[in-house]
Write a protein that holds these residues in place. Structure first.
Motif, PDB file in Angstrom:
ATOM      1  N   GLU A   1     -13.528  13.407  -5.048  1.00 31.18           N
ATOM      2  CA  GLU A   1     -14.476  14.272  -5.773  1.00 31.18           C
ATOM      3  C   GLU A   1     -15.770  14.418  -4.973  1.00 31.18           C
TER       4      GLU A   1
ATOM      5  N   CYS B   1     -17.458   7.495  -9.936  1.00 34.09           N
ATOM      6  CA  CYS B   1     -16.977   8.876  -9.816  1.00 34.09           C
ATOM      7  C   CYS B   1     -16.701   9.474 -11.208  1.00 34.09           C
TER       8      CYS B   1
ATOM      9  N   CYS C   1     -12.407  10.478 -11.314  1.00 39.86           N
ATOM     10  CA  CYS C   1     -11.331   9.475 -11.450  1.00 39.86           C
ATOM     11  C   CYS C   1     -11.794   8.223 -12.200  1.00 39.86           C
TER      12      CYS C   1
ATOM     13  N   CYS D   1     -16.450  10.727  -3.573  1.00 36.47           N
ATOM     14  CA  CYS D   1     -15.744   9.574  -4.143  1.00 36.47           C
ATOM     15  C   CYS D   1     -14.933   8.885  -3.046  1.00 36.47           C
TER      16      CYS D   1
ATOM     17  N   CYS E   1      -8.614  11.098  -4.634  1.00 35.14           N
ATOM     18  CA  CYS E   1      -9.540  11.809  -5.538  1.00 35.14           C
ATOM     19  C   CYS E   1     -10.510  12.631  -4.682  1.00 35.14           C
TER      20      CYS E   1
HETATM   21 ZN   LIG Z   1     -12.975   9.791  -7.772  1.00 35.71          ZN
END
Ligand SMILES: [Zn+2]
Length: 249
Positions: A72, A18, A21, A65, A70
């Motif tokens: 993402e 990712c 993070c 992610c 997170c």
């Molecule tokens: Zn992440």
């Protein structure tokens, strides 16, 4: 650096780390990959002389992610092409569909971006990761700009005085030579990055392997210059020796 993750095409997209993070892995979300064939491609497929690599397909995909807090989301898009494979030993030939990403945003990091890097350096590196998919030559050029910002980071002079005491500008090659006097041992790696940058801007296309070699060289150089990996390990070793093997940090 795992080179397989940075190939030109994939049968399925890799589980990249990712970019947000730097901890989780990116997994495909639903409808992955969404592929559409163009109408003119469908028409051409009807022709008798048509080959699978005449097919023109576009794909999009969302990756998420797997770290819950997170989450993402990375957008990927590009072409799906037919690639021809052959196995001479098994006397076998076949076609496979391959995803060729042209856009990956935000782009996964090809090498780690150290927190100790200046903002100007980190920005160029992140831009190089994005351009890697879209335009290899532009990516190579970014790496060259990165080296210039790295010289700024180490306050390598931009000017020198000639014999008459008049100041003149140093080019990147000369700045790298100056830098080598300050921190020896990285001149070849930095020169290689400078050259691949030149190639990218003059030839209009960068060679993928050369580019990945550069990222690898850079990863190694940054671990030493920015994160002082060797010095830190040496300090740890010294501490262990002093404490006769006990870690008392
Ligand atoms: Zn992440």
């Amino acid at each position: 650096m795992n080179r397989e993750q940075w190939a030109i095409g994939f049968d399925k997209l890799p589980r990249w780390l990712c970019p947000h993070c730097q901890n989780g892995l990116l997994h495909p979300m639903k409808d992955y990959p969404h592929v559409e064939e163009t109408e003119y491609s469908k028409e051409e497929q009807k022709l008798q002389e048509s080959e699978p690599d005449w097919t023109m397909e576009r794909f999009v995909a969302l990756l998420k992610c797997d770290v819950a807090h997170c989450g993402e989301v990375v957008a990927v898009g590009g072409n799906r092409v037919a690639e021809f494979f052959e196995d001479w030993n098994a006397h076998r030939q076949w076609w496979e569909s391959v995803l060729v990403p042209m856009l990956v945003r935000p782009a996964p990091h090809i090498i780690p971006v150290s927190k100790n890097l200046s903002d100007a350096c980190a920005m160029q590196l992140r831009k190089a990761f994005e351009l890697y998919w879209l335009d290899k030559a532009a990516c190579a050029n970014r790496l060259r700009i990165f080296v210039e910002r790295l010289m700024d980071h180490f306050q390598v002079p931009t000017q020198k005085l000639d014999k008459k005491g008049k100041p003149y500008d140093l080019n990147l090659s000369q700045r790298i030579t100056e830098f080598d006097k300050m921190k020896p041992g990285h001149k070849d790696a930095l020169d290689a990055l400078r050259h691949v940058g030149n190639y990218g801007s003059h030839e209009g296309q960068g060679d993928v392997d050369a580019l990945l070699d550069c990222f690898e060289l850079l990863e190694d150089a940054l671990a030493e210059l920015i994160d002082e990996k060797k010095a830190m390990l040496a300090a740890k070793a010294q501490k262990l020796i002093q404490n006769k093997g006990k870690n008392t940090w």
